[in-house]
Design an enzyme around this catalytic site. Structure first.
Site, mmCIF file in Angstrom:
data_model
loop_
_atom_site.group_PDB
_atom_site.id
_atom_site.type_symbol
_atom_site.label_atom_id
_atom_site.label_comp_id
_atom_site.label_asym_id
_atom_site.label_seq_id
_atom_site.Cartn_x
_atom_site.Cartn_y
_atom_site.Cartn_z
ATOM 1 C CG ASP A 139 -1.796 1.229 1.298
ATOM 2 O OD1 ASP A 139 -2.568 1.447 0.348
ATOM 3 O OD2 ASP A 139 -1.706 1.970 2.278
ATOM 4 C CG MET A 184 -8.707 8.620 4.039
ATOM 5 S SD MET A 184 -10.214 8.471 3.032
ATOM 6 C CE MET A 184 -10.081 9.937 2.020
ATOM 7 N NE ARG A 185 0.242 5.709 2.250
ATOM 8 C CZ ARG A 185 0.203 5.086 3.411
ATOM 9 N NH1 ARG A 185 -0.364 3.893 3.503
ATOM 10 N NH2 ARG A 185 0.704 5.629 4.502
ATOM 11 C CB ALA A 186 -6.291 4.019 -2.368
ATOM 12 C CB VAL A 216 -1.820 7.322 -4.500
ATOM 13 C CG1 VAL A 216 -1.011 6.838 -5.696
ATOM 14 C CG2 VAL A 216 -0.930 7.371 -3.264
#
Length: 637
Positions: free
Chosen positions: A175, A256-258, A261
């Site tokens: 991830d 929330m990283r997706a 990105v």
């Protein structure tokens, strides 16, 4: 839509890897927007992964520093690098020469505004991968160690390459990579011919070959610089932001990283295309690069992104984006004009496409995924190899490896030299020893040892009794669930695994030692059952596998886990031969644990007898996840 700009050819060595447009696009997008967080390149050996990465450096803009203008650097991180070498540490030369504490920058500082390349990133120690990905995401490195507090910029394009056959990254680390791309060698004859021809041309005259593509490479480098300059002016409006949020929610990604990105990647793609605002096509391309590796939460989940699932998610995201903007959703293809959808979003026609007998003929079923094991699974307790080893870094057994982390210094001897602690101890005595300049004055009392903490990965050899006595439906389901649970535990603890099945007249090595645990699960799903139970052959085969692996990797200790009811059959004196074979395995200094799969009112206790011959641990199948399992192997040592 083309995923690469059509007005540029890819010069050498990009042009030598025809058919890898997605990889090349991912690298270019990270060059346009380093905040994306880097690229993970997965692929079999010989697919030019390293070649493409090294070619990227020449296309990056020149770097301005205190010494003027210089080309962007490619910094390669070796698998055996230490944390000090990566992030930096105390400048020992300055300490010894001047008696002053100063910071010596590491590889992350050297990679600033360039490319940091980590080959075989899946073999790198987990804590180092965490450090690298933190720096790639934050753009800065913060060091607090050895009495030094230091921070410096570290904006770079991080690229990791790996061969999945040699083991996977944990989902938590997957991830942290912004983008992920799978590459494979082309099966088209013309493409393979062109790759070989261009490679031979390069070897014949490298300078002339590079010159042939110099103009194209210069144009591509200029395009990257233009896209960088355009990046801040690209608009990401609420409609597309809602599309991105809906898409990530539909794939049920963690955190929330997706979303972040995906937004950065879509913006970079719009800048690369030369447009002023993010559009739906930018979001789709970004999703294909951003989401596949984030869907893999379990080591046994198949990587990748199903195109139909992506299309469905994008259709739903488009409806969410339109509804958020106050626009009516587009009608489904084939819907009668003006027919409103039902309030719950379903078709109101009872004989609509969901009815296989209606005029729609039935809606297409969602694509099936490979069926995983249906047996119940659980979290297993730690099974350790007794004693302290010196094997490869992992998370199972205690380790005294030199690769362990030094947590503090000690005045006790026998722990290896802790250089920084020794220097600090000596520094406070320099005045008393009359030193005013020159080299430090050291005394034997200054020597400090290093207290290190670490764990190692082991070779876990599973001996699975698949004979007729084990083939009852409920028992086989329980055994399968236990093996899968143990395999998941081995994956998390960074072990190598091997699987031996025992049935009929022989023991079959269905999986030689490997770090790719998901392959073990797939082999287990195709396991055949029935017949006799030649346990002696199973123990002898396990001993053979362990001894052979010992020659290849002497430091990696082994643990044999036998799942059996102990009812050895298949020939005269089968049980006696099984006990003799168990003794031979124990005499080879191999740790073991027997998981007793016997069930029913009448229990013969044969598995417990085998565990005594193995001089190893013993646990009943139903107790495998119970608290008393912890330390079962240690107690048997």
């Amino acid at each position: 839509m083309d995923q690469v700009r059509p007005d540029f050819s890819w010069g050498f060595p990009f042009s030598a890897v025809v058919g890898q447009d997605r990889l090349r696009l991912a690298l270019v997008l990270c060059a346009v927007h380093p905040g994306i967080g880097g690229v993970l390149v997965r692929g079999e050996k010989g697919t030019a992964k390293s070649t493409v990465v090294r070619a990227l450096t020449a296309l990056l803009p020149a770097v301005q520093d205190e010494n003027g203008t210089r080309p962007a650097r490619l910094i390669e991180l070796p698998v055996g690098a230490t944390e000090d070498r990566v992030v930096g540490s105390l400048d020992l030369e300055k300490v010894l020469r001047d008696g002053e504490r100063a910071f010596q920058p590491g590889l992350l500082s050297a990679a600033h505004q360039g490319v940091l390349y980590v080959d075989e990133v899946n073999l790198l120690h987990d804590h180092l991968v965490d450090v690298l990905l933190d720096a790639a995401a934050m753009g800065r490195v913060h060091v607090e160690r050895d009495g030094i507090s230091h921070s410096h910029a570290a904006r770079f394009v991080m690229v990791g390459t790996m061969n999945p056959e040699e083991g996977e990254l944990r989902p938590q680390l997957l991830d942290r990579f912004g983008l992920a791309v799978d590459v494979a060698a082309s099966r088209e004859v013309d493409v393979r011919m062109e790759v070989v021809r261009r490679r031979l041309d390069f070897e014949r005259d490298p300078a002339q070959f590079v010159q042939r593509y110099a103009e194209q490479d210069a144009a591509l480098a200029a395009a990257i610089l233009e896209a960088r300059d355009r990046l801040d002016s690209v608009v990401l409006d609420d409609v597309e932001l809602r599309r991105i949020a809906s898409l990530c929610a539909s794939f049920d990604v963690d955190g929330m990283r997706a979303d972040l990105v995906l937004a950065r990647t879509a913006t970079a793609h719009a800048a690369w295309r030369g447009v002023g605002a993010v559009e739906a096509e930018d979001v789709r391309v970004a999703a294909e690069l951003t989401l596949p590796h984030r869907r893999r939460r379990d080591p046994f989940d198949e990587p990748g992104l199903d195109e139909q699932q992506l299309d469905d998610a994008l259709r739903q995201a488009d409806e969410d984006a339109r509804s958020g903007a106050g626009e009516p959703p587009e009608p489904e293809p084939g819907s009668p004009p003006g027919a409103p959808p039902a309030a719950d979003g379903t078709d109101t026609d009872p004989e609509g496409p969901d009815d296989p007998d209606g005029p729609g003929g039935g809606a297409p079923a969602p694509p099936e995924r490979p069926a995983g094991p249906t047996a119940p699974q659980f979290t297993t307790k730690l099974l350790e190899v007794p004693g302290v080893g010196e094997g490869a870094p992992g998370r199972r057994s205690r380790s005294r490896s030199s690769r362990g982390r030094a947590v503090r210094s000690t005045a006790e001897s026998g722990h290896g030299l802790h250089l920084v602690g020794t220097l600090f101890a000596a520094a406070g005595q320099q005045v008393a020893r009359g030193r005013t300049a020159g080299r430090m004055i050291l005394d034997s009392a200054d020597l400090r040892g290093a207290i290190r903490e670490g764990r190692e990965g082991n070779l876990v050899v599973f001996v699975v009794d698949a004979s007729g006595s084990m083939a009852a439906r409920d028992r086989l389901s329980a055994v399968t669930g236990a093996v899968v649970s143990l395999l998941r535990d081995a994956y998390q603890r960074r072990d190598k695994v091997a699987v031996i099945t025992v049935r009929g007249r022989a023991a079959e090595l269905v999986l030689p030692p490997t770090s790719s645990v998901d392959i073990a699960v797939r082999r287990l799903q195709g396991m055949k059952t029935g017949g006799k139970s030649p346990l002696a052959e199973g123990f002898l085969r396990a001993r053979e596998v362990v001894l052979r692996e010992r020659l290849r990797d002497p430091q990696r200790r082994a643990l044999v886990v036998a799942l059996t009811d102990g009812r050895a059959t298949g020939g005269k004196d089968a049980l006696h031969r099984a006990k003799v074979a168990a003794g031979l395995l124990a005499d080879s200094a191999v740790a073991s644990v027997v998981v007793d799969c016997e069930s029913g009112m009448v229990r013969l206790g044969l598995a417990a007898e085998l565990s005594r011959r193995l001089r190893g641990g013993y646990v009943r199948l139903g107790e495998l996840s119970a608290q008393q399992v912890a330390g079962v192997v240690r107690a048997a040592a």
